[in-house]
Design a protein around this motif. Structure first.
Motif, PDB file in Angstrom:
ATOM      1  N   LEU A 177       0.843  -1.195   0.000  1.00  0.00           N
ATOM      2  CA  LEU A 177       0.000   0.000   0.000  1.00  0.00           C
ATOM      3  C   LEU A 177       0.878   1.244   0.000  1.00  0.00           C
ATOM      4  O   LEU A 177       1.925   1.265   0.644  1.00  0.00           O
ATOM      5  CB  LEU A 177      -0.884   0.016   1.251  1.00  0.00           C
ATOM      6  N   GLU A 178       0.435   2.271  -0.714  1.00  0.00           N
ATOM      7  CA  GLU A 178       1.093   3.570  -0.660  1.00  0.00           C
ATOM      8  C   GLU A 178       0.316   4.451   0.293  1.00  0.00           C
ATOM      9  O   GLU A 178      -0.916   4.535   0.219  1.00  0.00           O
ATOM     10  CB  GLU A 178       1.138   4.218  -2.040  1.00  0.00           C
ATOM     11  N   LEU A 179       1.045   5.099   1.193  1.00  0.00           N
ATOM     12  CA  LEU A 179       0.462   5.992   2.188  1.00  0.00           C
ATOM     13  C   LEU A 179       1.011   7.398   1.969  1.00  0.00           C
ATOM     14  O   LEU A 179       2.157   7.556   1.554  1.00  0.00           O
ATOM     15  CB  LEU A 179       0.844   5.540   3.601  1.00  0.00           C
ATOM     16  N   PRO A 180       0.217   8.409   2.290  1.00  0.00           N
ATOM     17  CA  PRO A 180       0.739   9.777   2.199  1.00  0.00           C
ATOM     18  C   PRO A 180       1.920   9.961   3.150  1.00  0.00           C
ATOM     19  O   PRO A 180       2.001   9.304   4.190  1.00  0.00           O
ATOM     20  CB  PRO A 180      -0.437  10.645   2.637  1.00  0.00           C
ATOM     21  N   GLU A 181       2.823  10.851   2.802  1.00  0.00           N
ATOM     22  CA  GLU A 181       3.991  11.139   3.641  1.00  0.00           C
ATOM     23  C   GLU A 181       3.577  11.618   5.029  1.00  0.00           C
ATOM     24  O   GLU A 181       4.215  11.295   6.015  1.00  0.00           O
ATOM     25  CB  GLU A 181       4.883  12.195   2.994  1.00  0.00           C
ATOM     26  N   GLU A 182       2.528  12.406   5.081  1.00  0.00           N
ATOM     27  CA  GLU A 182       2.063  12.972   6.345  1.00  0.00           C
ATOM     28  C   GLU A 182       0.574  12.745   6.481  1.00  0.00           C
ATOM     29  O   GLU A 182      -0.117  12.444   5.523  1.00  0.00           O
ATOM     30  CB  GLU A 182       2.378  14.468   6.403  1.00  0.00           C
ATOM     31  N   GLY A 183       0.093  12.922   7.690  1.00  0.00           N
ATOM     32  CA  GLY A 183      -1.335  12.798   7.947  1.00  0.00           C
ATOM     33  C   GLY A 183      -1.652  11.509   8.673  1.00  0.00           C
ATOM     34  O   GLY A 183      -0.819  10.608   8.794  1.00  0.00           O
ATOM     35  N   PRO A 184      -2.883  11.417   9.154  1.00  0.00           N
ATOM     36  CA  PRO A 184      -3.273  10.258   9.955  1.00  0.00           C
ATOM     37  C   PRO A 184      -3.468   8.993   9.108  1.00  0.00           C
ATOM     38  O   PRO A 184      -3.715   9.059   7.907  1.00  0.00           O
ATOM     39  CB  PRO A 184      -4.592  10.701  10.587  1.00  0.00           C
ATOM     40  N   ILE A 185      -3.344   7.853   9.792  1.00  0.00           N
ATOM     41  CA  ILE A 185      -3.667   6.570   9.182  1.00  0.00           C
ATOM     42  C   ILE A 185      -5.160   6.372   9.435  1.00  0.00           C
ATOM     43  O   ILE A 185      -5.582   6.152  10.568  1.00  0.00           O
ATOM     44  CB  ILE A 185      -2.845   5.421   9.822  1.00  0.00           C
ATOM     45  N   GLU A 186      -5.942   6.474   8.375  1.00  0.00           N
ATOM     46  CA  GLU A 186      -7.397   6.394   8.527  1.00  0.00           C
ATOM     47  C   GLU A 186      -8.006   5.660   7.341  1.00  0.00           C
ATOM     48  O   GLU A 186      -7.335   5.440   6.325  1.00  0.00           O
ATOM     49  CB  GLU A 186      -7.979   7.792   8.663  1.00  0.00           C
ATOM     50  N   PRO A 187      -9.276   5.270   7.454  1.00  0.00           N
ATOM     51  CA  PRO A 187      -9.928   4.523   6.375  1.00  0.00           C
ATOM     52  C   PRO A 187      -9.827   5.242   5.028  1.00  0.00           C
ATOM     53  O   PRO A 187     -10.040   6.448   4.935  1.00  0.00           O
ATOM     54  CB  PRO A 187     -11.384   4.416   6.849  1.00  0.00           C
ATOM     55  N   GLY A 188      -9.475   4.471   4.005  1.00  0.00           N
ATOM     56  CA  GLY A 188      -9.427   4.977   2.642  1.00  0.00           C
ATOM     57  C   GLY A 188      -8.226   5.822   2.283  1.00  0.00           C
ATOM     58  O   GLY A 188      -8.150   6.340   1.178  1.00  0.00           O
ATOM     59  N   VAL A 189      -7.242   5.949   3.172  1.00  0.00           N
ATOM     60  CA  VAL A 189      -6.104   6.844   2.940  1.00  0.00           C
ATOM     61  C   VAL A 189      -5.055   6.248   1.991  1.00  0.00           C
ATOM     62  O   VAL A 189      -4.260   6.976   1.414  1.00  0.00           O
ATOM     63  CB  VAL A 189      -5.448   7.251   4.280  1.00  0.00           C
ATOM     64  N   ALA A 190      -5.063   4.941   1.805  1.00  0.00           N
ATOM     65  CA  ALA A 190      -3.993   4.274   1.052  1.00  0.00           C
ATOM     66  C   ALA A 190      -4.455   3.821  -0.328  1.00  0.00           C
ATOM     67  O   ALA A 190      -5.649   3.687  -0.608  1.00  0.00           O
ATOM     68  CB  ALA A 190      -3.492   3.068   1.844  1.00  0.00           C
ATOM     69  N   LYS A 191      -3.454   3.551  -1.149  1.00  0.00           N
ATOM     70  CA  LYS A 191      -3.700   2.981  -2.473  1.00  0.00           C
ATOM     71  C   LYS A 191      -3.017   1.618  -2.521  1.00  0.00           C
ATOM     72  O   LYS A 191      -1.806   1.519  -2.264  1.00  0.00           O
ATOM     73  CB  LYS A 191      -3.135   3.884  -3.567  1.00  0.00           C
ATOM     74  N   LEU A 192      -3.781   0.571  -2.832  1.00  0.00           N
ATOM     75  CA  LEU A 192      -3.214  -0.768  -2.981  1.00  0.00           C
ATOM     76  C   LEU A 192      -2.505  -0.822  -4.328  1.00  0.00           C
ATOM     77  O   LEU A 192      -3.125  -0.652  -5.374  1.00  0.00           O
ATOM     78  CB  LEU A 192      -4.318  -1.828  -2.915  1.00  0.00           C
ATOM     79  N   THR A 193      -1.166  -1.001  -4.308  1.00  0.00           N
ATOM     80  CA  THR A 193      -0.400  -0.990  -5.543  1.00  0.00           C
ATOM     81  C   THR A 193       0.047  -2.373  -6.001  1.00  0.00           C
ATOM     82  O   THR A 193       0.427  -2.537  -7.157  1.00  0.00           O
ATOM     83  CB  THR A 193       0.845  -0.083  -5.402  1.00  0.00           C
ATOM     84  N   ALA A 194       0.023  -3.347  -5.094  1.00  0.00           N
ATOM     85  CA  ALA A 194       0.408  -4.714  -5.472  1.00  0.00           C
ATOM     86  C   ALA A 194      -0.194  -5.703  -4.485  1.00  0.00           C
ATOM     87  O   ALA A 194      -0.335  -5.393  -3.294  1.00  0.00           O
ATOM     88  CB  ALA A 194       1.920  -4.865  -5.512  1.00  0.00           C
ATOM     89  N   PHE A 195      -0.540  -6.871  -5.003  1.00  0.00           N
ATOM     90  CA  PHE A 195      -1.029  -7.962  -4.169  1.00  0.00           C
ATOM     91  C   PHE A 195      -0.465  -9.246  -4.775  1.00  0.00           C
ATOM     92  O   PHE A 195      -0.679  -9.508  -5.967  1.00  0.00           O
ATOM     93  CB  PHE A 195      -2.555  -8.003  -4.150  1.00  0.00           C
ATOM     94  N   TRP A 196       0.269 -10.016  -3.979  1.00  0.00           N
ATOM     95  CA  TRP A 196       0.959 -11.204  -4.493  1.00  0.00           C
ATOM     96  C   TRP A 196       0.796 -12.345  -3.496  1.00  0.00           C
ATOM     97  O   TRP A 196       0.713 -12.112  -2.288  1.00  0.00           O
ATOM     98  CB  TRP A 196       2.445 -10.894  -4.679  1.00  0.00           C
ATOM     99  N   TRP A 197       0.759 -13.544  -4.017  1.00  0.00           N
ATOM    100  CA  TRP A 197       0.821 -14.738  -3.176  1.00  0.00           C
ATOM    101  C   TRP A 197       1.454 -15.850  -3.984  1.00  0.00           C
ATOM    102  O   TRP A 197       1.415 -15.832  -5.211  1.00  0.00           O
ATOM    103  CB  TRP A 197      -0.537 -15.139  -2.610  1.00  0.00           C
ATOM    104  N   PRO A 198       2.080 -16.820  -3.292  1.00  0.00           N
ATOM    105  CA  PRO A 198       2.781 -17.909  -4.021  1.00  0.00           C
ATOM    106  C   PRO A 198       1.820 -18.881  -4.685  1.00  0.00           C
ATOM    107  O   PRO A 198       0.702 -19.011  -4.291  1.00  0.00           O
ATOM    108  CB  PRO A 198       3.600 -18.597  -2.943  1.00  0.00           C
TER     109      PRO A 198
END
Length: 158
Positions: free
Chosen positions: A137-158
């Motif tokens: 996930l990408e998170l903003p440099e600053e600000g609170p960790i709250e719902p919807g704040v991140a962007k899912l950039t990769a999802f992997w599993w074996p």
């Protein structure tokens, strides 16, 4: 943006009679999965600057196998990651806002719910996270960790 790398522990053996859940080791399949996760992380230059790891044996063994591939990273065994809720995990992540690429090695359902919460704003509609699965996930440099704040950039599993 800073990156949050969430890694679920690899497949573990079932608990033997009288064995505590915290003491369950990785299976041979799990060891191979953890190595594959390390290779994927290294190939995608997702090398953690700092790692928070549950104290369970299976998470510690997963992290050890990953770091054998990716190289050393500063790390802390964090009791609160074991059986953590998304709220607990969010607090731990917020406390490490100084870290560019933070990895958390933990368990479900907390990790998969955290992905849904940070990316979509809800913990009721999550996709699941298989053993040794990785969500980035990408998170903003600053600000609170709250719902919807991140962007899912990769999802992997074996």
């Amino acid at each position: 943006m800073r990156k949050l790398i969430l890694l679920r522990h690899a497949h573990a053996d079932a608990a033997s009679t009288g064995q505590a859940d915290l003491d369950r080791p990785l299976s041979s399949v799990g060891l191979a999965e953890a190595e594959a996760a390390g290779k994927w992380l290294k190939e995608h230059n997702l090398l953690p600057d700092y790692v928070l790891c549950s104290p369970s044996r299976r998470t510690r063994e997963t992290l050890e196998a990953v770091l054998q591939v990716t190289g050393y990273a500063e790390q802390k065994l964090e009791d609160a990651v074991y059986e953590a809720t998304p709220g607990t995990l969010s607090g731990l992540i917020a406390d490490r806002s100084d870290v560019g690429q933070l990895m958390v090695v933990g368990h479900n359902p907390g990790l998969e719910q955290l992905v849904a919460l940070l990316a979509d704003g809800s913990t009721s509609d999550y996709r699941g996270m298989p053993p040794s699965g990785i969500a980035v996930l990408e998170l903003p440099e600053e600000g609170p960790i709250e719902p919807g704040v991140a962007k899912l950039t990769a999802f992997w599993w074996p």
